[in-house]
Design a protein around this motif. Structure first.
Motif, PDB file in Angstrom:
ATOM      1  N   PHE A  19      83.248 -70.052 -22.164  1.00  0.00           N
ATOM      2  CA  PHE A  19      83.105 -70.455 -20.771  1.00  0.00           C
ATOM      3  C   PHE A  19      82.568 -71.886 -20.688  1.00  0.00           C
ATOM      4  CE2 PHE A  19      80.604 -70.271 -16.712  1.00  0.00           C
ATOM      5  CZ  PHE A  19      81.679 -70.121 -15.859  1.00  0.00           C
ATOM      6  N   VAL A  22      85.223 -74.502 -21.963  1.00  0.00           N
ATOM      7  CA  VAL A  22      86.314 -74.682 -20.996  1.00  0.00           C
ATOM      8  C   VAL A  22      85.832 -75.501 -19.803  1.00  0.00           C
ATOM      9  CG1 VAL A  22      87.811 -73.469 -19.365  1.00  0.00           C
ATOM     10  CG2 VAL A  22      87.605 -72.642 -21.698  1.00  0.00           C
ATOM     11  N   LEU A  23      84.647 -75.214 -19.310  1.00  0.00           N
ATOM     12  CA  LEU A  23      84.123 -75.974 -18.177  1.00  0.00           C
ATOM     13  C   LEU A  23      83.862 -77.430 -18.541  1.00  0.00           C
ATOM     14  CD1 LEU A  23      81.729 -73.441 -16.442  1.00  0.00           C
ATOM     15  CD2 LEU A  23      84.056 -74.084 -15.813  1.00  0.00           C
ATOM     16  N   ARG A  26      87.140 -79.181 -18.584  1.00  0.00           N
ATOM     17  CA  ARG A  26      87.603 -79.388 -17.211  1.00  0.00           C
ATOM     18  C   ARG A  26      86.873 -80.547 -16.545  1.00  0.00           C
ATOM     19  NH1 ARG A  26      90.767 -75.763 -14.989  1.00  0.00           N
ATOM     20  NH2 ARG A  26      91.218 -73.912 -16.170  1.00  0.00           N
ATOM     21  N   TYR A  86      85.808 -72.977  -8.328  1.00  0.00           N
ATOM     22  CA  TYR A  86      86.421 -72.392  -9.525  1.00  0.00           C
ATOM     23  C   TYR A  86      85.367 -71.706 -10.392  1.00  0.00           C
ATOM     24  CZ  TYR A  86      88.586 -72.274 -14.140  1.00  0.00           C
ATOM     25  OH  TYR A  86      89.043 -71.876 -15.369  1.00  0.00           O
ATOM     26  N   VAL A  90      85.122 -67.643 -11.276  1.00  0.00           N
ATOM     27  CA  VAL A  90      85.090 -67.073 -12.629  1.00  0.00           C
ATOM     28  C   VAL A  90      83.844 -66.207 -12.811  1.00  0.00           C
ATOM     29  CG1 VAL A  90      84.937 -67.607 -15.082  1.00  0.00           C
ATOM     30  CG2 VAL A  90      86.472 -68.919 -13.635  1.00  0.00           C
ATOM     31  N   ALA A 110      87.854 -63.126 -17.325  1.00  0.00           N
ATOM     32  CA  ALA A 110      87.479 -64.546 -17.351  1.00  0.00           C
ATOM     33  C   ALA A 110      88.508 -65.365 -18.117  1.00  0.00           C
ATOM     34  CB  ALA A 110      86.095 -64.709 -17.959  1.00  0.00           C
ATOM     35  N   LEU A 111      88.960 -64.858 -19.256  1.00  0.00           N
ATOM     36  CA  LEU A 111      89.962 -65.588 -20.033  1.00  0.00           C
ATOM     37  C   LEU A 111      91.277 -65.713 -19.280  1.00  0.00           C
ATOM     38  CD1 LEU A 111      89.274 -64.203 -23.614  1.00  0.00           C
ATOM     39  CD2 LEU A 111      88.817 -66.520 -22.745  1.00  0.00           C
ATOM     40  N   PHE A 114      90.823 -68.464 -16.851  1.00  0.00           N
ATOM     41  CA  PHE A 114      90.795 -69.754 -17.541  1.00  0.00           C
ATOM     42  C   PHE A 114      92.197 -70.258 -17.867  1.00  0.00           C
ATOM     43  CE2 PHE A 114      86.440 -68.825 -19.605  1.00  0.00           C
ATOM     44  CZ  PHE A 114      85.779 -69.404 -18.540  1.00  0.00           C
ATOM     45  N   TRP A 119      95.172 -71.457 -12.269  1.00  0.00           N
ATOM     46  CA  TRP A 119      93.762 -71.733 -12.516  1.00  0.00           C
ATOM     47  C   TRP A 119      93.549 -72.476 -13.816  1.00  0.00           C
ATOM     48  CZ3 TRP A 119      90.636 -71.552  -8.666  1.00  0.00           C
ATOM     49  CH2 TRP A 119      90.953 -70.724  -7.592  1.00  0.00           C
ATOM     50  N   GLY A 120      94.361 -72.201 -14.814  1.00  0.00           N
ATOM     51  CA  GLY A 120      94.184 -72.855 -16.094  1.00  0.00           C
ATOM     52  C   GLY A 120      94.432 -74.347 -16.042  1.00  0.00           C
TER      53      GLY A 120
END
Length: 194
Positions: A19, A22-23, A26, A86, A90, A110-111, A114, A119-120
């Motif tokens: 998590f 990924v954030l 982003r 976003y 999540v 959650a995956l 993501f 959303w990805g």
């Protein structure tokens, strides 16, 4: 070395690590790319606030007006409300799935958020969808807390007040959120809560 580190982590720690990474990616990505057409269009709304616009309700413009009012007319400031929505989507989706089905389903949920195309790749784009999805998931979570079959977690007054606020804001994100109320009504109609 990385593989050993990964194996040494507990399941919740692995989820938090993925998590966080990924954030972070982003955040970097949203500061490096210029605004797309829709984002610039919505940002122009933030300069002339109204209750609604030609093709969308006004929540995205209100959020962008607040963000750019605080941080200036920067691309990342235009995208900041969508990014926050976003993240909340999540977290709330993870929490709801965790309470309803357990840790594995929560991590899978959650995956999926993501890495799904909308959303990805577009979760950081300033559009009406991030606030809409955040409010949809908040509504589902509040409803679950208020109408949990095993025990009543919240009072009916608290549940209905929060749902009213969430759905009211949601109508200013996208009108389709009204369908959530039909889903709630159907559940109540066929459950013991009637």
């Amino acid at each position: 070395m990385i593989f050993r580190f990964w194996q040494s982590l507990s399941f919740p720690a692995k989820v938090c690590l993925v998590f966080g990474l990924v954030l972070l990616l982003r955040l970097v990505f949203m500061t490096q790319i210029g605004l797309i057409d829709d984002e610039a269009y919505h940002w122009s709304w933030a300069k002339e606030l109204a209750l609604s616009y030609y093709d969308h309700p006004g929540l995205i413009a209100w959020l962008e007006a607040g963000s750019t009012g605080l941080f200036g007319d920067r691309e990342w400031a235009v995208r900041l409300p969508a990014f926050i929505c976003y993240v909340v989507t999540v977290v709330v989706s993870f929490r709801l799935a965790l309470e309803m089905f357990g840790a594995w389903v929560a991590a899978f949920t959650a995956l999926m958020i993501f890495f799904t195309p909308l959303w990805g790749f577009g979760g950081f784009v300033a559009s009406p969808e991030p606030p809409f999805m955040m409010l949809w998931m908040l509504g589902a979570y509040v409803f679950w807390r208020g109408f949990n079959e095993t025990e009543f977690e919240w009072s009916p007054a608290k549940t209905w007040t929060l749902l009213g606020l969430i759905l009211g804001l949601g109508l200013n994100a996208k009108f389709i959120i009204a369908m959530l109320a039909f889903g709630f009504g159907t559940y109540i109609l066929f459950s013991r809560h009637r």
